[in-house]
Enzyme design. Structure first.
Site, PDB file in Angstrom:
ATOM      1  N   ASP A 138       0.806  -1.223   0.000  1.00 36.35           N
ATOM      2  CA  ASP A 138       0.000   0.000   0.000  1.00 36.35           C
ATOM      3  C   ASP A 138       0.832   1.263   0.000  1.00 36.35           C
ATOM      4  O   ASP A 138       0.325   2.354  -0.254  1.00 36.35           O
ATOM      5  CB  ASP A 138      -0.847   0.037   1.279  1.00 36.35           C
ATOM      6  CG  ASP A 138      -2.102  -0.785   1.159  1.00 36.35           C
ATOM      7  OD1 ASP A 138      -2.672  -0.822   0.063  1.00 36.35           O
ATOM      8  OD2 ASP A 138      -2.505  -1.387   2.171  1.00 36.35           O
TER       9      ASP A 138
HETATM   10  C1  BGC Z   1       0.304   1.279   6.253  1.00 39.63           C
HETATM   11  C2  BGC Z   1      -0.088   0.072   5.443  1.00 39.63           C
HETATM   12  C3  BGC Z   1      -1.574   0.083   5.276  1.00 39.63           C
HETATM   13  C4  BGC Z   1      -2.005   1.388   4.613  1.00 39.63           C
HETATM   14  C5  BGC Z   1      -3.485   1.489   4.334  1.00 39.63           C
HETATM   15  C6  BGC Z   1      -0.233   2.533   5.628  1.00 39.63           C
HETATM   16  O1  BGC Z   1       0.026   3.609   6.463  1.00 39.63           O
HETATM   17  O2  BGC Z   1       1.704   1.345   6.395  1.00 39.63           O
HETATM   18  O3  BGC Z   1       0.371  -1.102   6.073  1.00 39.63           O
HETATM   19  O4  BGC Z   1      -1.985  -1.007   4.542  1.00 39.63           O
HETATM   20  O5  BGC Z   1      -1.605   2.467   5.418  1.00 39.63           O
HETATM   21  O6  BGC Z   1      -4.259   1.640   5.462  1.00 39.63           O
HETATM   22  C1  NOJ Z   2      -1.689  -3.778   5.376  1.00 37.77           C
HETATM   23  C2  NOJ Z   2      -2.858  -3.883   4.475  1.00 37.77           C
HETATM   24  O1  NOJ Z   2      -3.978  -4.316   5.188  1.00 37.77           O
HETATM   25  C3  NOJ Z   2      -2.581  -4.838   3.327  1.00 37.77           C
HETATM   26  O2  NOJ Z   2      -3.662  -4.818   2.444  1.00 37.77           O
HETATM   27  C4  NOJ Z   2      -1.307  -4.459   2.633  1.00 37.77           C
HETATM   28  O3  NOJ Z   2      -1.079  -5.400   1.619  1.00 37.77           O
HETATM   29  C5  NOJ Z   2      -0.159  -4.385   3.597  1.00 37.77           C
HETATM   30  N1  NOJ Z   2      -0.487  -3.477   4.652  1.00 37.77           N
HETATM   31  C6  NOJ Z   2       1.143  -3.951   2.945  1.00 37.77           C
HETATM   32  O4  NOJ Z   2       1.146  -2.600   2.640  1.00 37.77           O
END
Ligand code: BGC
Ligand code: NOJ
Length: 812
Positions: free
Chosen positions: A483
């Site tokens: 993400d």
């Molecule tokens: C986090 C991710 C997460 C994304 C969406 C980011 O700040 O590091 O792990 O999936 O936000 O909520």
């Molecule tokens: C947490 C999110 O829930 C997941 O969808 C994502 O793949 C990982 N973070 C990595 O960014």
């Protein structure tokens, strides 16, 4: 340092020191109705949706952490304490908190009084039961003043925190006998209320929080409790709560049981009222009656425990390594159920008001859960597919209560569609239910646009085909699995989201992680088409998969590892040419699992590079070298301090991808070494450093560049649970469902002598014995089913109800 111990026989983790490094929690409830409960009785309850139907309040980001919950107070002749240590924090002579399978039992003892509280949500019930046992362990008669306490949330947890100008005037309750009812907004648009009852006469109560505790007091010093005087307050607005007051006399050695029930009721529109402004309490009374004796409560606890024993026995390992057995047989499976239920919505790191169910998250969670209750997995697959758009892309998230896609976040995460192929094919392999493919499933929940579920899978596959970039590699969109790799969002505004802004139109950035995933799940799609006899579909899809493999070999290989991406300008990401972020784990994992270029040694090389550059004492970090400055063209990934989260943290979710790729090329030793590094049971001894629960996986362990390498964060709700379960059970231990049988192909540490597994699969039970006389890692030399030798390593489907013995010998 440890703060408790595993009790594998009881399937519990027993915490014996309340001051764990962080609240160590458990989940209650298996379907529809849930609670989170910490080792000091903190936490909250909700029905289906932690945002829209929150029953009790919880304040995130509180000081101290974890304040508010399902509290009991004992005033013993002026000495006040709580069985869970908090909130009063009076020293206890004995304390334990046993977190078990969907129940938590907290026991405290002080000055000759023992109080044991068992919290659980009975199967099929929209209520949490709190079974209290009070015992006089002293030589003298005890006269106790006993108080319960919960604080009502005004249903919508987000609004409840924000809209105080309205909410401080809307709260309404009713008290009748020993039951306190919460009916805020019931007279208008809500057909639901909540109640909190006890199965004994009460000598007083409170429903107005601040009258009960005193406006300036915290939960640790409520006036009513310390003065031993309930106020019998009736809430009108402000903050409604529910506290029962009971006077209890215990002779030396005497025990008393009480049962509290915190329930949720929905009524028909025409059946809401008993009389003007008096709610219809009949449905609540029916629930209360189900738990009005200790025998009834114990019977429900037994049912819950039988339910879990049966579920967990679907896959049972005897390996001789007790840590491995407890992960595989108990805790990893248990966590898979929890992630299946919660997605990323409600934990002590997810507030329940942010993320609902994620398209990619829930699809992945399902692969660790599908063997437990395949019917529920089926329903989930259909719910997820119903949020897909007609072009195959999807809403990134949906709300569990409404099952509708989240418009604010929208779609554009280009890895999303492919996960649907994974979840569906895993479901079919487990259940044999091809019928799911013929289900008519809507797009964007519009029934008029429904097609078969097979067509959904096809559109998932072709979404990638239709969205290729300049190198013939998949366009990344807002982000892929990572993400935080936001290659089309160049953000200089701290008030915007990296995920949704996407201000670089054209979206030219390409992802090697999606390329790997397309090849891997594309092959699954092709296999499915073949199983269905759809040979034309299979042949057509094969062309696209082949083209992708060529594109990866041509433009996706950096010499020693797979590239990670091409950025918006067409520059390489995750290449030795880069200054930082030269090598990333995700593309090694996905291209590796997909076997791209395995015949030319690419997978072996990539795995060796992971070992060399990404492995560290506590697991495999996400990329190296960690980013030390903000790269506007990379987005959120470079905002995290080095060693945390996506910026070179050990993102436990993707470690199993490497385990699987290693296992597939026969490196069982390495696969298992990686497994042990992140598996929580192996980290119990360093609980003080690891900080979060030693019985469940956490999303991230601080990496080697971090201030405190090895420190865990974001426990419970992470795809780590499902993927590690799949890696260990299906690829390392090697027992994997397939369309036509159970495939057994271990990839284990060569020093292992063997192990046993009992696996229930499509109604038959397989008793599998693997032996490793010549100490190899991989390679089945012979396989016998009930004494008969079979070719290959797939045990054909056995008739329902039968038990078979499978003997597998590894060797050259
Ligand atoms: C986090 C991710 C997460 C994304 C969406 C980011 O700040 O590091 O792990 O999936 O936000 O909520
Ligand atoms: C947490 C999110 O829930 C997941 O969808 C994502 O793949 C990982 N973070 C990595 O960014």
């Amino acid at each position: 340092m440890k703060f408790g111990h595993f009790d594998d026989k009881a399937k519990e983790y027993v915490i014996t020191n309340p001051k764990t490094p962080y609240p160590w929690i458990n989940y209650l409830g298996n379907e529809d109705f849930f609670s989170l409960i910490s080792n000091t009785a903190g936490g909250y309850t909700f029905y289906k949706d932690a945002k829209f139907r929150r029953l009790t309040r919880y304040r995130y980001n509180n000081v101290p952490v974890d304040n508010g919950g399902k509290y009991f107070y004992i005033n013993d002749g002026g000495d006040v304490w709580s069985p869970g240590w908090k909130p009063v924090k009076a020293d206890l002579d004995n304390y334990s908190c046993a977190h078990g399978m969907s129940y938590t039992r907290i026991t405290g003892e002080r000055n000759g009084v023992e109080a044991e509280v068992t919290y659980f949500i009975p199967l099929g019930t929209w209520a949490e039961v709190q079974k209290v046992k009070l015992k006089n362990t002293s030589g003298a008669t005890k006269k106790l003043k006993f108080f319960s306490f919960i604080e009502w949330c005004l249903w919508n947890a987000e609004d409840d925190m924000q809209n105080l100008q309205r909410n401080l005037s809307t709260g309404e309750v009713e008290v009748e006998g020993s039951v306190i009812y919460h009916k805020t907004e019931f007279k208008e648009r809500r057909n639901h209320y909540a109640f909190f009852s006890v199965n004994a006469p009460i000598q007083g109560f409170d429903t107005d929080r601040d009258t009960w505790k005193g406006t300036y007091n915290d939960f640790d010093r409520p006036d009513a409790v310390f003065e031993g005087e309930p106020r019998n307050s009736e809430a009108h607005g402000w903050s409604p709560c529910a506290s029962h007051y009971l006077e209890i006399e215990l002779a030396p050695g005497e025990e008393k049981d009480l049962t509290f029930v915190l329930g949720y009721i929905e009524v028909d529109k025409d059946n809401k009222w008993e009389s003007k402004n008096v709610i219809n309490k009949n449905p609540a009374k029916a629930v209360i009656e189900r738990f009005d004796t200790v025998e009834k409560v114990d019977a429900e606890l037994k049912k819950l425990s039988d339910y879990w024993s049966k579920l967990l026995s679907t896959y049972e390992l005897t390996s001789g390594d007790e840590k491995l057995d407890r992960m595989v047989n108990i805790w990893n499976q248990y966590q898979c159920m929890v992630t299946f239920n919660m997605s990323r919505s409600a934990s002590f790191f997810e507030t329940g008001i942010g993320r609902g169910m994620g398209f990619r998250d829930s699809s992945q969670d399902l692969i660790g859960f599908v063997h437990q209750v395949p019917e529920r997995a089926r329903e989930r697959i259909i719910d997820i597919a119903s949020t897909q758009f007609e072009d195959g892309s999807a809403y990134h998230q949906y709300q569990p209560l409404t099952k509708r896609g989240n418009h604010t976040l929208g779609g554009g995460f280009n890895d999303d569609p492919l996960w649907l192929i994974l979840s569906t094919t895993d479901y079919i392999k487990e259940s044999g239910d091809m019928g799911i493919l013929d289900e008519m499933v809507p797009y964007d929940n519009d029934e008029s646009k429904a097609t078969t579920h097979f067509e959904h899978l096809k559109r998932s596959f072709y979404f990638t085909v239709n969205n290729l970039g300049p190198h013939g590699l998949p366009l990344i969109g807002r982000a892929d699995w990572n993400d935080c790799l936001n290659l089309n969002c160049f953000s200089e505004d701290p008030n915007e989201s990296f995920q949704t802004t996407g201000n670089k139109k054209g979206f030219t950035a390409e992802s090697l992680m999606i390329a790997g995933s397309f090849v891997l799940y594309g092959k699954e799609f092709i296999k499915l088409c073949q199983v269905l006899g759809k040979d034309d579909d299979a042949a057509e899809a094969q062309k696209h998969v082949d083209a992708m493999i060529e594109a990866v070999k041509k433009d996706g290989w950096d010499g020693e590892w797979y590239l990670r991406a091409y950025d918006y300008y067409g520059k390489k990401v995750g290449s030795s040419e880069n200054e930082e972020g030269k090598i990333f784990i995700e593309s090694q994992g996905f291209c590796g699992m997909a076997g791209i270029g395995v015949e030319d040694g690419l997978v072996h090389k990539s795995m060796d590079s992971v070992k060399e550059h990404l492995d560290c004492e506590y697991g495999i970090v996400l990329q190296q070298p960690a980013f030390t400055k903000y790269y506007i063209e990379y987005g959120e990934i470079s905002t995290y301090p080095a060693g945390y989260k996506e910026n070179a943290g050990i993102f436990c979710h993707n470690n199993p991808w490497i385990m699987i790729a290693e296992a597939q090329i026969g490196n069982g030793d390495r696969a298992f070494e990686y497994y042990r590094k992140v598996a929580p049971a192996y980290l119990e001894e360093i609980s003080d450093l690891h900080k979060v629960e030693p019985y469940v996986y956490c999303q991230m362990i601080a990496g080697k560049d971090a201030f405190k390498p090895g420190e865990g964060k974001n426990s419970w709700l992470t795809g780590t649970a499902a993927w590690n379960y799949v890696a260990i059970t299906q690829y390392i231990l090697g027992v994997k469902p397939d369309y036509n049988g159970l495939s057994i192909n271990p990839s284990i540490p060569s020093k292992w002598d063997g192990y046993k597994i009992t696996r229930r699969f499509r109604g038959a039970t397989y008793h599998i014995e693997v032996s490793n006389p010549s100490h190899v890692s991989n390679g089945v030399s012979s396989m016998e089913v009930d004494g008969k030798t079979i070719e290959g390593c797939i045990v054909p489907i056995q008739p329902e109800g039968t038990e078979v013995t499978v003997k597998v010998t590894l060797g050259k």
